[in-house]
Design a protein around this motif. Structure first.
Motif, PDB file in Angstrom:
ATOM      1  N   LEU A  82       0.830  -1.215   0.000  1.00 15.40           N
ATOM      2  CA  LEU A  82       0.000   0.000   0.000  1.00 15.40           C
ATOM      3  C   LEU A  82       0.862   1.262   0.000  1.00 15.40           C
ATOM      4  O   LEU A  82       0.462   2.288  -0.544  1.00 15.40           O
ATOM      5  CB  LEU A  82      -0.929   0.023   1.220  1.00 15.40           C
ATOM      6  N   GLN A  83       2.045   1.195   0.607  1.00 12.38           N
ATOM      7  CA  GLN A  83       2.940   2.358   0.584  1.00 12.38           C
ATOM      8  C   GLN A  83       3.590   2.519  -0.795  1.00 12.38           C
ATOM      9  O   GLN A  83       3.862   3.613  -1.240  1.00 12.38           O
ATOM     10  CB  GLN A  83       4.040   2.201   1.641  1.00 12.38           C
ATOM     11  N   PRO A  99      -8.594   5.609  -7.851  1.00 12.99           N
ATOM     12  CA  PRO A  99      -8.336   4.206  -7.468  1.00 12.99           C
ATOM     13  C   PRO A  99      -7.576   4.079  -6.142  1.00 12.99           C
ATOM     14  O   PRO A  99      -7.854   3.193  -5.339  1.00 12.99           O
ATOM     15  CB  PRO A  99      -7.506   3.661  -8.645  1.00 12.99           C
ATOM     16  N   MET A 100      -6.657   5.014  -5.901  1.00 14.75           N
ATOM     17  CA  MET A 100      -5.901   4.985  -4.643  1.00 14.75           C
ATOM     18  C   MET A 100      -6.764   5.445  -3.472  1.00 14.75           C
ATOM     19  O   MET A 100      -6.812   4.804  -2.419  1.00 14.75           O
ATOM     20  CB  MET A 100      -4.675   5.898  -4.757  1.00 14.75           C
ATOM     21  N   MET A 101      -7.479   6.558  -3.674  1.00 13.74           N
ATOM     22  CA  MET A 101      -8.289   7.115  -2.579  1.00 13.74           C
ATOM     23  C   MET A 101      -9.354   6.132  -2.129  1.00 13.74           C
ATOM     24  O   MET A 101      -9.520   5.873  -0.938  1.00 13.74           O
ATOM     25  CB  MET A 101      -9.011   8.387  -3.055  1.00 13.74           C
ATOM     26  N   MET A 121     -10.623  -4.630  -3.020  1.00 11.58           N
ATOM     27  CA  MET A 121      -9.373  -3.958  -2.622  1.00 11.58           C
ATOM     28  C   MET A 121      -9.409  -3.626  -1.134  1.00 11.58           C
ATOM     29  O   MET A 121      -8.379  -3.628  -0.466  1.00 11.58           O
ATOM     30  CB  MET A 121      -9.143  -2.674  -3.430  1.00 11.58           C
ATOM     31  N   GLY A 122     -10.621  -3.337  -0.619  1.00 13.18           N
ATOM     32  CA  GLY A 122     -10.764  -3.044   0.806  1.00 13.18           C
ATOM     33  C   GLY A 122     -10.309  -4.216   1.649  1.00 13.18           C
ATOM     34  O   GLY A 122      -9.432  -4.082   2.503  1.00 13.18           O
ATOM     35  N   ILE A 123     -10.861  -5.383   1.391  1.00 10.89           N
ATOM     36  CA  ILE A 123     -10.493  -6.525   2.247  1.00 10.89           C
ATOM     37  C   ILE A 123      -9.091  -7.034   1.909  1.00 10.89           C
ATOM     38  O   ILE A 123      -8.330  -7.405   2.794  1.00 10.89           O
ATOM     39  CB  ILE A 123     -11.559  -7.641   2.204  1.00 10.89           C
ATOM     40  N   PHE A 168      -4.474  -8.021   3.840  1.00  8.70           N
ATOM     41  CA  PHE A 168      -3.776  -9.318   3.730  1.00  8.70           C
ATOM     42  C   PHE A 168      -2.747  -9.364   2.602  1.00  8.70           C
ATOM     43  O   PHE A 168      -2.158 -10.397   2.351  1.00  8.70           O
ATOM     44  CB  PHE A 168      -4.816 -10.430   3.504  1.00  8.70           C
ATOM     45  N   ILE A 169      -2.560  -8.236   1.927  1.00  7.44           N
ATOM     46  CA  ILE A 169      -1.817  -8.246   0.668  1.00  7.44           C
ATOM     47  C   ILE A 169      -0.343  -8.605   0.839  1.00  7.44           C
ATOM     48  O   ILE A 169       0.264  -9.202  -0.048  1.00  7.44           O
ATOM     49  CB  ILE A 169      -2.023  -6.906  -0.054  1.00  7.44           C
ATOM     50  N   ASP A 170       0.217  -8.275   2.006  1.00  3.53           N
ATOM     51  CA  ASP A 170       1.626  -8.603   2.231  1.00  3.53           C
ATOM     52  C   ASP A 170       1.791  -9.913   3.001  1.00  3.53           C
ATOM     53  O   ASP A 170       2.895 -10.247   3.434  1.00  3.53           O
ATOM     54  CB  ASP A 170       2.324  -7.449   2.978  1.00  3.53           C
ATOM     55  N   ASP A 171       0.696 -10.638   3.196  1.00  2.00           N
ATOM     56  CA  ASP A 171       0.739 -11.907   3.946  1.00  2.00           C
ATOM     57  C   ASP A 171       0.628 -13.094   3.008  1.00  2.00           C
ATOM     58  O   ASP A 171       0.201 -12.949   1.857  1.00  2.00           O
ATOM     59  CB  ASP A 171      -0.434 -11.963   4.941  1.00  2.00           C
ATOM     60  N   GLU A 172       0.944 -14.277   3.555  1.00  3.89           N
ATOM     61  CA  GLU A 172       0.804 -15.495   2.752  1.00  3.89           C
ATOM     62  C   GLU A 172      -0.633 -15.992   2.806  1.00  3.89           C
ATOM     63  O   GLU A 172      -0.971 -16.949   3.501  1.00  3.89           O
ATOM     64  CB  GLU A 172       1.761 -16.558   3.275  1.00  3.89           C
ATOM     65  N   VAL A 173      -1.475 -15.267   2.099  1.00  2.80           N
ATOM     66  CA  VAL A 173      -2.908 -15.572   2.062  1.00  2.80           C
ATOM     67  C   VAL A 173      -3.327 -15.516   0.596  1.00  2.80           C
ATOM     68  O   VAL A 173      -2.951 -14.575  -0.111  1.00  2.80           O
ATOM     69  CB  VAL A 173      -3.692 -14.507   2.876  1.00  2.80           C
ATOM     70  N   ASP A 174      -4.077 -16.505   0.124  1.00  6.19           N
ATOM     71  CA  ASP A 174      -4.557 -16.451  -1.265  1.00  6.19           C
ATOM     72  C   ASP A 174      -5.655 -15.398  -1.389  1.00  6.19           C
ATOM     73  O   ASP A 174      -6.564 -15.355  -0.558  1.00  6.19           O
ATOM     74  CB  ASP A 174      -5.152 -17.808  -1.682  1.00  6.19           C
TER      75      ASP A 174
END
Ligand SMILES: Cc1ncc(COP(=O)(O)O)c(C=O)c1O
Length: 403
Positions: free
Chosen positions: A6-7, A206-208, A246-248, A252-258
């Protein structure tokens, strides 16, 4: 120090890899720069963030719970399904998460009016709510076909004081509503903000919208860890433009989650019968941003179909396109018929009537649960189905589901 996804994304020009950007006429250039500058200040402003937090807690009803759908999971005899209950937001969908924030942004910009498109009517209702709450005018553009299909939401918007403008050209659905809203917006740049309803449109939207929706993922991660003790194996969300997903996913985006993006396969894989853009689209520009796009033989946005008006869009958010390309996101597609079965299954096994959009995610989670056999799946239940009940019963009748 390692920066989070996200950064890192988007870059300063609003790109996620090659997707995103701002493909807009000169006339809009200055206005979008002003919006981006103001948001850049607000996103680090303690005052803005505290105000948003206060409204979310005391007006909107956040945090929404995470709920273990045990009866449904037991009946499927596979992985355990959990639901992030965005249907319990004030007005019944995740859309208020970004609408309140967009309305606060409009006030900061000195605007008097909010303009937007709506498909299922949920973004329209949420924006009309935010406008009433903060004392702004509101103008919502909606395709004539959706006006008939989503009648209860049209009435709600009017009760809330919004003007509903029918989009009467083309297929008269979501894409045409966006065309119509943009056309009206360019005539009112001094006084209005186009509060885009998903993670689509020119930068910085898209970012906001992602940032405003990320509360869903951050809450869900903490709640799931507290309930279960570890992270879910898979996170599943339906994708129209992609805001609830994108909210949910943000949590989890940087985790090992599908991460599973579930698209509408409508009546089948033939062009014109679905709106599964990530699955079948190719690169192209629509409504001011570069992403995947369903194109007709002339390269123009193709006609699309979904039983769920909120998923009925030939484009998709640029961050989803990027995440798909780098392999961080997996896609699945669910037909209208599978959606109706999931709509009734969740109603009859859990006492929760989902929005048709959200029922796409539930349908895929049900398939995945059986395939996985064990483990955990977290679904973003993006909205409740009150708006859809008349249409579903008139079109498909009452179905009794036994799993
Ligand atoms: C309940 C619900 N879920 C999902 C969507 C799809 O939008 P998005 O992909 O931006 O979450 C909509 C759109 O109207 C909706 O009303």
């Amino acid at each position: 120090m390692k920066r989070s996804h996200l950064q890192k994304f988007p870059d300063d020009n609003g790109y996620f890899g090659k997707f995103g950007g701002a493909y807009i006429p000169d006339l809009l250039q200055k206005e979008f720069e002003k919006i981006a500058k103001t948001y850049e200040k607000l996103r680090y402003s303690h005052e803005f963030l505290s105000e948003l937090k206060r409204i979310r807690k005391h007006y909107q009803g956040r945090p929404t719970p995470v709920y273990h759908a045990k009866r449904l999971s037991d009946a499927l005899d596979g992985a355990q399904i959990y639901l992030k209950r965005e249907d319990l937001n004030h007005m019944g969908a995740h859309k208020l998460n970004h609408c309140i924030a967009e309305a606060l942004l409009a006030k900061n910009l000195g605007k008097k009016k909010l303009i937007a498109e709506t498909g299922a009517g949920q973004h329209g209702v949420a924006l009309a709510t935010a406008a009433a709450f903060l004392g702004l005018e509101c103008e919502i553009h909606m395709g004539e076909v959706d006006i008939k299909k989503e009648h209860p939401n049209v009435v709600r918007m009017k009760i809330l004081g919004a003007e509903v403008v029918p989009a009467t050209h083309g297929l008269k659905t979501l894409k045409e509503a966006v065309d119509s809203a943009f056309e009206s917006y360019v005539k009112q740049l001094d006084t209005a903000l186009y509060a885009i309803g998903s993670v689509v449109g020119p930068h910085p939207f898209p970012m906001m919208v992602r940032d405003f929706q990320s509360v869903v993922g951050f809450e869900a991660k903490e709640q799931f860890l507290e309930m279960v003790g570890f992270l879910p194996d898979s996170v599943v969300a339906c994708v129209g433009g992609g805001s609830n997903a994108m909210g949910i996913f943000s949590g989890f985006i940087d985790d090992e989650v599908d991460l599973w993006a579930v698209e509408p396969l409508g009546k089948g894989a033939k062009l014109g019968e679905h709106a599964a853009t990530l699955s079948y689209g190719e690169e192209g520009v629509i409504h001011g941003f570069n992403s995947y796009l369903l194109k007709d033989e002339t390269g123009e946005p193709a006609p699309v179909h979904s039983i769920a008006s909120g998923l009925d869009y030939p484009g998709v958010g640029p961050e989803h396109a990027y995440l798909k390309d780098i392999g961080r996101l997996q896609t699945a597609a669910i037909t209208d018929d599978e959606t109706i079965d999931a709509f009734y299954a969740l109603s009859q096994y859990e006492g929760i009537i989902p929005a048709l959009e959200s029922a796409h995610a539930v349908a895929y989670a049900m398939k995945l649960a059986k395939e996985m056999k064990k483990g955990t799946i977290l679904v973003n239940l993006s909205g409740r189905g009150d708006k859809d009940i008349d249409y579903v019963v008139e079109t498909f009748g009452i179905k009794n589901i036994t799993l």
